[in-house]
Design an enzyme around this catalytic site. Structure first.
Site, PDB file in Angstrom:
ATOM      1  N   HIS A 144       0.834  -1.204   0.000  1.00  0.00           N
ATOM      2  CA  HIS A 144       0.000   0.000   0.000  1.00  0.00           C
ATOM      3  C   HIS A 144       0.870   1.256   0.000  1.00  0.00           C
ATOM      4  O   HIS A 144       0.621   2.204  -0.762  1.00  0.00           O
ATOM      5  CB  HIS A 144      -0.907  -0.029   1.238  1.00  0.00           C
ATOM      6  CG  HIS A 144      -1.729   1.197   1.449  1.00  0.00           C
ATOM      7  ND1 HIS A 144      -3.042   1.305   1.050  1.00  0.00           N
ATOM      8  CD2 HIS A 144      -1.427   2.388   2.026  1.00  0.00           C
ATOM      9  CE1 HIS A 144      -3.512   2.493   1.371  1.00  0.00           C
ATOM     10  NE2 HIS A 144      -2.547   3.173   1.969  1.00  0.00           N
ATOM     11  N   GLU A 145       1.894   1.269   0.851  1.00  0.00           N
ATOM     12  CA  GLU A 145       2.759   2.449   0.942  1.00  0.00           C
ATOM     13  C   GLU A 145       3.606   2.623  -0.314  1.00  0.00           C
ATOM     14  O   GLU A 145       3.799   3.747  -0.795  1.00  0.00           O
ATOM     15  CB  GLU A 145       3.648   2.354   2.185  1.00  0.00           C
ATOM     16  CG  GLU A 145       2.897   2.285   3.503  1.00  0.00           C
ATOM     17  CD  GLU A 145       1.937   3.446   3.699  1.00  0.00           C
ATOM     18  OE1 GLU A 145       2.136   4.517   3.085  1.00  0.00           O
ATOM     19  OE2 GLU A 145       0.967   3.279   4.461  1.00  0.00           O
ATOM     20  N   HIS A 148       1.536   4.211  -2.905  1.00  0.00           N
ATOM     21  CA  HIS A 148       1.446   5.665  -2.716  1.00  0.00           C
ATOM     22  C   HIS A 148       2.637   6.363  -3.378  1.00  0.00           C
ATOM     23  O   HIS A 148       2.480   7.379  -4.064  1.00  0.00           O
ATOM     24  CB  HIS A 148       1.425   6.010  -1.228  1.00  0.00           C
ATOM     25  CG  HIS A 148       0.066   6.018  -0.612  1.00  0.00           C
ATOM     26  ND1 HIS A 148      -0.971   6.791  -1.103  1.00  0.00           N
ATOM     27  CD2 HIS A 148      -0.432   5.363   0.473  1.00  0.00           C
ATOM     28  CE1 HIS A 148      -2.047   6.603  -0.346  1.00  0.00           C
ATOM     29  NE2 HIS A 148      -1.750   5.743   0.604  1.00  0.00           N
ATOM     30  N   GLU A 222      -6.327   6.877  -1.121  1.00  0.00           N
ATOM     31  CA  GLU A 222      -6.235   5.676  -0.286  1.00  0.00           C
ATOM     32  C   GLU A 222      -6.856   4.471  -0.983  1.00  0.00           C
ATOM     33  O   GLU A 222      -6.302   3.366  -0.948  1.00  0.00           O
ATOM     34  CB  GLU A 222      -6.906   5.914   1.070  1.00  0.00           C
ATOM     35  CG  GLU A 222      -6.186   6.896   1.968  1.00  0.00           C
ATOM     36  CD  GLU A 222      -4.761   6.470   2.259  1.00  0.00           C
ATOM     37  OE1 GLU A 222      -4.538   5.263   2.520  1.00  0.00           O
ATOM     38  OE2 GLU A 222      -3.860   7.326   2.213  1.00  0.00           O
TER      39      GLU A 222
END
Length: 291
Positions: A144-145, A148, A222
């Protein structure tokens, strides 16, 4: 996943410093005394708005390290550290970005990514996350990071924040001038009480509107990062499990000083409009519905 909150806090601080400096240098008095050149005011607002946002962006990585006490572990020989670094390296290669710095910090289950450029980013994981999740769940959070970073979310949010800052600075001063000169008929040289009071009040009110808009964009990023993690993992299931586990953690366990920056908060009512993260349930549902 604190990067947006850290960025916004830094941005607000920079904006406050720039605003005080502008007042001390007499810019506000100049605009009120010279008939308010809207073109010049717009230029001033853009310098203030984007200047604050980009200074915050450039400061984001050192500020994140300082505020969380994160320690970079890229060269650490510890087995767990090596696994974290190797996981970030694997996902970074798949995402087509340079290897970020990897850091570990003491705290509740959380993680964040930050940095001014996608090829010189920082990915940090808390000790609480490692202790409370299985390896595939931790991998999903790391994915997820990394997503980003690969999506350029920090730059995107900087541009959005800059536009909102410009909107607030321009409108508050333009309306303040109108109230002072037209409604209250102040004909003295320099700004009157109407200008000063109106500007302060509108800075606050319009700032709240801007914060809601920025938060809405953040929530959309997100969802996209969740989908990116699923793609990097090759499965939606680990990300769904990680979110479900985070959803079961009591937000009250976080220290008050960082409670607003946690991934697992559950804002309700009007406060949900200011949340940088969607509800956990909505994120799981979005993953389930994705193709």
């Amino acid at each position: 996943m604190k990067r947006i909150a850290l960025f916004l806090i830094t941005n607000l601080a920079v904006m406050a410093v720039l605003g005080i400096t502008a007042s001390l240098l007499g810019f506000n008095r100049y605009y009120a005394a010279t008939g308010l050149d809207l073109g010049a005011l717009l230029g001033f607002a853009m310098v203030m708005g984007f200047g604050g946002a980009f200074i915050s962006l450039l400061m984001s990585k050192p500020m994140a390290k300082w505020s969380t006490g994160a320690v970079v572990i890229n060269d650490s020989p510890e087995p767990m550290h090596r696994w974290l670094v190797d996981t970030v390296a694997r996902f970074s290669k798949r995402a087509g970005i340079e290897m970020p710095e990897v850091a570990l910090y003491e705290g509740e289950p959380n993680a964040f990514a930050t940095g001014a450029f996608k090829n010189s980013a920082l990915v940090a994981v808390s000790t609480g996350l490692l202790q409370s999740m299985s390896r595939d769940e931790v991998e999903a959070v790391i994915g997820h990071e990394v997503a980003h970073v690969a999506n350029g979310d920090m730059v995107t949010m900087t541009l959005i924040q800059g536009v909102m800052n410009t909107f607030v600075v321009f409108l508050s001063r333009a309306i303040g001038y109108f109230i002072d000169r037209v409604v209250l008929k102040n004909d003295r040289e320099g700004p009157g009480i109407g200008y000063m009071v109106t500007t302060v009040v509108l800075d606050l009110l319009l700032g709240l509107v801007a914060a809601m808009i920025v938060a809405w964009f953040s929530r959309q990023r997100e969802f996209r990062a969740d989908a990116g993690a699923a793609q990097l993992m090759g499965s939606r299931v680990p990300m769904q499990r990680a979110l479900a586990r985070l959803g079961g953690i009591d937000p009250g366990e976080l220290p008050q000083s960082v409670a607003t920056m946690g991934i697992n908060g559950r804002p309700s009512g009007i406060m949900a409009l200011f949340s940088s993260h969607p509800p956990i349930e909505d994120r799981i549902r979005a993953l389930q519905q994705s193709a």
